[in-house]
Design an enzyme around this catalytic site. Structure first.
Site, mmCIF file in Angstrom:
data_model
loop_
_atom_site.group_PDB
_atom_site.id
_atom_site.type_symbol
_atom_site.label_atom_id
_atom_site.label_comp_id
_atom_site.label_asym_id
_atom_site.label_seq_id
_atom_site.Cartn_x
_atom_site.Cartn_y
_atom_site.Cartn_z
ATOM 1 N N PHE A 96 0.589 -0.855 0.003
ATOM 2 C CA PHE A 96 0.342 0.511 0.284
ATOM 3 C C PHE A 96 0.573 1.505 -0.236
ATOM 4 C CE2 PHE A 96 -3.113 2.613 2.137
ATOM 5 C CZ PHE A 96 -4.016 3.216 1.493
ATOM 6 N N ASN A 201 -2.325 0.179 10.869
ATOM 7 C CA ASN A 201 -2.548 0.961 9.513
ATOM 8 C C ASN A 201 -3.765 -0.347 8.453
ATOM 9 O OD1 ASN A 201 -3.717 2.071 7.626
ATOM 10 N ND2 ASN A 201 -2.023 2.802 6.526
ATOM 11 N N PRO A 202 -4.814 -1.267 9.407
ATOM 12 C CA PRO A 202 -4.933 -3.018 8.984
ATOM 13 C C PRO A 202 -5.764 -2.455 7.674
ATOM 14 C CG PRO A 202 -6.492 -2.124 10.691
ATOM 15 C CD PRO A 202 -5.331 -0.818 10.931
#
Length: 298
Positions: A96, A201-202
């Site tokens: 990400f 930060n799932p």
């Protein structure tokens, strides 16, 4: 002969329909050209004003990268890196892309713990759950080298490979763990007699919110790092909280990035699970995007 100012005009025209804001197109242009020319923005501006010629090999590189942008590929993947709190990180489609909101989360941790000077009786260990590129754990280690242990955890081995490269790039020691949080979170090691900081930060975007995201996010960024089922959007927070309560001891500081649309659900969940000093914070856009809480083991 090809000139840089002509390429600038062509670049703007090519991306005009995709990126409607001229400032955004300019930003993309400078990110690309500073990468290709290996120089700073001031140098590019000077070369533009002087209508500098571009050799064919450089022009060929620029055009190939421009076509990637035209296909909605994020600039960070096009140039192969991104910046996080001023630190350069290698990125590709396996991780990400680091976001400003996550920078704010890490800055919150640094502000909270800057006054602490933990001695050997109370050393600090950090668990970065869902590490991706490793930007959170590596930044914390660079900014606070006194942290004894940082565990960077991810279920994707290819993402961990990128994170390891970033740790090597910045010469920091991080313990990387390949763990599927939803299936095997209890395998994460948990040493006693530490001050624990949990940061995550799932995935938190509900599948029904997919249509709200920019096309380049949906097309290129890793699906598994983004989405959760509508029927259980707190699934990762639940797993992490369960692990905290079952495996950790002492005082545990928890920092989560969250979905702004369900922040009340997250607060209520943490409260019910016995977390204290719960505080929610808005990001630079004014959305509730991060929460901090403390858990004391008995």
């Amino acid at each position: 002969m090809i000139y840089l100012d002509k390429f600038y005009c062509f670049f703007q025209k090519t991306l005009k329909d995709l990126y409607t804001e001229s400032k955004e197109r300019e930003n993309l242009f400078f990110l690309l050209t500073t990468h290709i020319f290996k120089c700073d923005k001031t140098t590019i501006l000077l070369r533009l004003s002087q209508k500098e010629k571009i050799n064919f090999l450089i022009y060929d590189k620029l055009i190939k990268k421009l076509w990637e942008l035209k296909k909605n590929r994020p600039i960070q993947y096009v140039i192969g890196h991104s910046y996080f709190l001023g630190i350069k990180f290698i990125v590709n489609e396996k991780v990400f892309i680091p976001r400003p909101e996550t920078e704010e989360l890490v800055y919150w941790i640094l502000q909270d713990h800057k006054v602490y000077n933990h001695d050997n009786k109370n050393p600090v260990q950090v668990f970065d759950i869902g590490t991706g590129s490793g930007c959170i754990s590596i930044t914390l280690k660079k900014k606070k080298p006194e942290i004894v242990h940082i565990y960077a955890i991810d279920f994707d081995t290819e993402a961990l490979d990128i994170a390891r490269k970033n740790a090597k790039l910045h010469n920091v020691k991080i313990s990387f763990k390949n763990v599927d949080i939803l299936k095997d979170i209890m395998s994460i090691p948990a040493s006693k007699n530490y001050v624990n900081i949990i940061v995550s930060n799932p995935p938190y975007v509900k599948l029904s919110e997919k249509k709200l995201l920019h096309p380049n996010i949906v097309q290129y960024e890793p699906y598994q790092a983004l989405f959760v089922p509508d029927e259980d959007p707190l699934i990762f927070y639940k797993k992490i909280s369960f692990w905290i309560q079952k495996k950790l001891t002492g005082i545990i500081y928890v920092y989560f990035e969250i979905n702004q649309f369900i922040y009340l659900d997250i607060i209520n969940f943490l409260r019910k699970k016995g977390f204290l000093n719960i505080e929610i914070k808005k990001d630079f856009q004014g959305f509730f995007r991060m929460v901090r809480a403390v858990y004391y083991t008995k």
